[in-house]
Design a protein around this motif. Structure first.
Motif, PDB file in Angstrom:
ATOM      1  N   ALA A 135      35.860  32.838  38.310  1.00  0.00           N
ATOM      2  CA  ALA A 135      36.941  33.645  38.876  1.00  0.00           C
ATOM      3  C   ALA A 135      37.866  32.727  39.651  1.00  0.00           C
ATOM      4  O   ALA A 135      37.820  31.532  39.492  1.00  0.00           O
ATOM      5  CB  ALA A 135      36.353  34.715  39.787  1.00  0.00           C
ATOM      6  N   ILE A 136      38.678  33.291  40.492  1.00  0.00           N
ATOM      7  CA  ILE A 136      39.591  32.481  41.285  1.00  0.00           C
ATOM      8  C   ILE A 136      38.761  31.838  42.385  1.00  0.00           C
ATOM      9  O   ILE A 136      38.347  32.499  43.320  1.00  0.00           O
ATOM     10  CB  ILE A 136      40.688  33.367  41.886  1.00  0.00           C
ATOM     11  N   THR A 137      38.483  30.586  42.229  1.00  0.00           N
ATOM     12  CA  THR A 137      37.624  29.930  43.205  1.00  0.00           C
ATOM     13  C   THR A 137      38.291  28.665  43.709  1.00  0.00           C
ATOM     14  O   THR A 137      39.151  28.101  43.063  1.00  0.00           O
ATOM     15  CB  THR A 137      36.279  29.545  42.578  1.00  0.00           C
ATOM     16  N   GLN A 138      37.830  28.218  44.843  1.00  0.00           N
ATOM     17  CA  GLN A 138      38.331  26.968  45.408  1.00  0.00           C
ATOM     18  C   GLN A 138      37.638  25.821  44.694  1.00  0.00           C
ATOM     19  O   GLN A 138      36.552  25.967  44.171  1.00  0.00           O
ATOM     20  CB  GLN A 138      37.971  26.893  46.891  1.00  0.00           C
TER      21      GLN A 138
ATOM     22  N   LEU B  97      41.975  37.686  37.963  1.00  0.00           N
ATOM     23  CA  LEU B  97      42.088  37.049  36.644  1.00  0.00           C
ATOM     24  C   LEU B  97      40.951  36.046  36.445  1.00  0.00           C
ATOM     25  O   LEU B  97      40.611  35.291  37.355  1.00  0.00           O
ATOM     26  CB  LEU B  97      43.431  36.340  36.523  1.00  0.00           C
ATOM     27  N   HIS B  98      40.399  36.042  35.238  1.00  0.00           N
ATOM     28  CA  HIS B  98      39.303  35.110  34.925  1.00  0.00           C
ATOM     29  C   HIS B  98      39.652  34.108  33.832  1.00  0.00           C
ATOM     30  O   HIS B  98      39.122  33.018  33.796  1.00  0.00           O
ATOM     31  CB  HIS B  98      38.060  35.886  34.468  1.00  0.00           C
ATOM     32  N   SER B 117      41.988  27.327  40.745  1.00  0.00           N
ATOM     33  CA  SER B 117      41.026  26.527  39.987  1.00  0.00           C
ATOM     34  C   SER B 117      41.424  26.413  38.518  1.00  0.00           C
ATOM     35  O   SER B 117      41.719  27.417  37.869  1.00  0.00           O
ATOM     36  CB  SER B 117      39.643  27.160  40.076  1.00  0.00           C
ATOM     37  N   ILE B 120      39.858  28.641  35.359  1.00  0.00           N
ATOM     38  CA  ILE B 120      40.265  29.936  34.799  1.00  0.00           C
ATOM     39  C   ILE B 120      41.333  29.777  33.714  1.00  0.00           C
ATOM     40  O   ILE B 120      41.733  30.750  33.097  1.00  0.00           O
ATOM     41  CB  ILE B 120      40.753  30.934  35.883  1.00  0.00           C
ATOM     42  N   ARG B 214      46.628  33.492  47.052  1.00  0.00           N
ATOM     43  CA  ARG B 214      46.765  32.179  47.683  1.00  0.00           C
ATOM     44  C   ARG B 214      47.979  32.202  48.623  1.00  0.00           C
ATOM     45  O   ARG B 214      48.895  31.403  48.493  1.00  0.00           O
ATOM     46  CB  ARG B 214      46.968  31.094  46.605  1.00  0.00           C
TER      47      ARG B 214
END
Lengths: 165, 406
Positions: A135-138, B97-98, B117, B120, B214
């Motif tokens: 997923a949206i990760t750091q 979103l993935h 990242s 994705i 973000r």
């Protein structure tokens, strides 16, 4: 012998630096009377969690501090849906004195682990995570880099020592 | 006959409902009221735990749905997220979103500035893969062609939940891609963002910050751009804008009002001598250049017949050759810019896309050589690469991007 010490030292470094992922949940158990036990779960972090507590044979749950829609009792288990709570308590009646065991799943990152008894310092608490699509990760933080670096240095030192370099 | 037609329509509608039962659904939002309540999330968690322990799995969510539901509940207050993209269209997200396909490298670069990242990103456009030094993390990522020649099979094979296209550039092509993707799979959310136009770049940054949650990163990036733009603007507020001839990588082709390059020349304090041309990128008469007597000449390289320099670092010696060729064009010895040595070459990598802020700083120092003692474009470039792009700042060597080197 020295190699063994080195391996141990680098393993300790790896453990110390390795970043904590997921939640850390500690169970404190107090005897209320001869037949009643109160368990208190303290949750360090993680806002949406699922916890499964295994109830000792012969015991049954008489109270849970969560709203009724957030827990379910079935044969031998207490399932808890933790959504933002930092502390949960429940009361057990009957059964013998054997300690309750439990597992948790942190749905913020898919990590899973074991509920620790108070004073228990078993580490790492996390087990292999759920299989998830990224997923949206750091990006991994410095902790991950440092721990991997320490492990690589350790392996390299041992390798060169074995080669007599 | 009529009854038969109604029956067919009903069957088609039923098929659609069966085929796409969860379009726009927030995971674990069991009553489909577009709000995930604590009660619904609790129920989903408990069903999941029951199922995992060997109990009934009827109605239990899969792990991914539960993780997404937790995200929606904690980050979006249990509601779907609506974002108005750069095309003015409201896009709706019901989970993070993935897997995304990004068909403009400018958006991809901006995503990196926002710390999104790369894991994705399921596929990219072919131009991104042509910049391996700048996008090393995508070297093994599948290509889906380009805006002008999209490979629809590959786009759909990437199983994206989001596709990113330009908003205003090549809008006809992007409109078609959007329509075709949606017609095949309406569950894909298409976002239209430019990420290269100075006038709208910071808005685009804000939109991406919304889409990817973000906001802090987008505010930090906006502050970086704003501080440079303010420093550049201060220098030319005193007036005395020089007449500038800006030439693209096609000889005798300039940029007029409406184009991004014109905007960058103006933002740097220059007066574009072909600003008023009828088209955005006019072919200009060589005699007209001489007749307008520009005080500064800027030649853009990095594409067309001028592929060298930039992040690839290839053939940088060509910079001086390009400048020499400009100086020796017939009749140019009468142009003030040539007589005074104010002819410059700049690589498109620092002017065309999100890095326009670096190129604009170089232009400003060329337009007003005595006003910008504290403006260091090379230092701005290094900061951008190091702090926002997480790239080695040694890539910012000025000799790869501008000539003459300050």
């Amino acid at each position: 012998m020295r190699n063994g010490l080195l391996i141990g030292a680098f393993f300790i470094i790896f453990i110390i630096i390795a970043p904590v992922s997921g939640a850390e949940i500690i169970r404190t158990v107090a005897k209320v009377d001869t037949n009643t036990t109160e368990a208190r779960l303290t949750i360090a972090e993680g806002s949406v969690l699922g916890i499964t507590e295994t109830v000792p044979d012969g015991a049954h749950i008489t109270f849970c501090s969560l709203p009724s829609e957030q827990y379910r009792v079935s044969a031998g288990t207490l399932n808890l849906a933790v959504i933002g709570e930092k502390e949960i308590s429940y009361t057990l009646q009957g059964g013998n004195n054997e300690p309750t065991s439990g597992t948790w799943t942190d749905f913020s990152d898919g990590s899973t682990g074991t509920v620790l008894a108070e004073g228990q310092t078993s580490y790492p608490p996390t087990e292999p995570s759920l299989r998830l699509t990224p997923a949206i990760t750091q990006a991994p933080g410095a902790g991950v880099v440092c721990s991997l670096g320490a492990l690589c240095i350790g392996i390299a030192v041992i390798f060169f020592r074995r080669k007599g370099l | 006959m009529k009854r038969l037609r109604y029956g067919t329509i009903a069957l088609l509608l039923l098929a659609l409902v069966i085929a796409f039962p969860v379009i726009g659904a927030i995971p674990a939002d069991t009553n489909n009221d577009l709000t995930l309540t604590k009660s619904e999330l609790s129920s989903a968690v408990l069903s999941y735990l029951d199922c995992r322990a060997g109990g009934s799995c009827s109605g239990a969510p899969v792990a991914q749905d539960l993780v997404d539901a937790a995200y929606v509940f904690t980050e979006w207050d249990g509601k779907q997220k609506q974002v108005t993209d750069s095309s003015g269209t409201i896009r709706t997200l019901t989970r993070p979103l993935h897997r995304i396909v990004v068909m403009n490298s400018e958006t991809l670069e901006t995503m990196r500035s926002l710390n999104v990242s790369p894991s994705i990103v399921a596929a990219v456009d072919k131009y991104t893969l042509q910049k391996p030094e700048f996008f090393p993390e995508y070297n093994a990522t599948p290509s889906v062609g380009s805006i002008w020649a999209p490979d629809y099979e590959r786009i759909l094979a990437a199983h994206p939940d989001g596709v990113f296209l330009y908003a205003t550039v090549s809008s006809k092509e992007c409109d078609e891609i959007e329509q075709r993707i949606i017609s095949v799979n309406p569950r894909i959310t298409v976002f239209r963002v430019d990420c290269y136009h100075p006038a709208t770049y910071l808005e685009d940054v804000g939109i991406l910050g919304e889409i990817f949650d973000r906001k802090e990163e987008s505010a930090r990036l906006a502050a970086f751009y704003t501080s440079i733009q303010n420093a550049v603007a201060e220098g030319h507020l005193l007036g005395g804008a020089p007449d500038v001839y800006f030439e693209t990588w096609t000889d005798n082709k300039s940029a007029a009002e409406g184009s991004g390059y014109h905007e960058k020349v103006v933002n740097a304090g220059g007066k574009n001598i072909f600003a008023g041309s009828a088209v955005e990128y006019p072919e200009v008469d060589p005699e007209a250049i001489i007749a307008r007597q520009p005080e500064v000449i800027v030649k853009l390289v990095g594409s067309g017949a001028y592929v060298f320099g930039g992040y690839s670092g290839i053939n940088v010696t060509r910079f001086s050759g390009v400048r020499d060729a400009l100086l020796s064009r017939p009749g140019w010895d009468t142009i003030p810019a040539v007589r005074n040595g104010r002819v410059f070459v700049i690589h498109n990598a620092i002017l065309g896309g999100p890095q326009y802020v670096i190129g604009t700083a170089y232009l400003a120092t060329w337009f007003y050589p005595d006003r910008y003692n504290n403006l260091d474009p090379a230092a701005i470039h290094r900061t951008y690469l190091r702090d926002f792009q997480k790239l080695n700042e040694s890539l910012a060597r000025p000799e790869l991007f501008v000539y003459p080197v300050p």
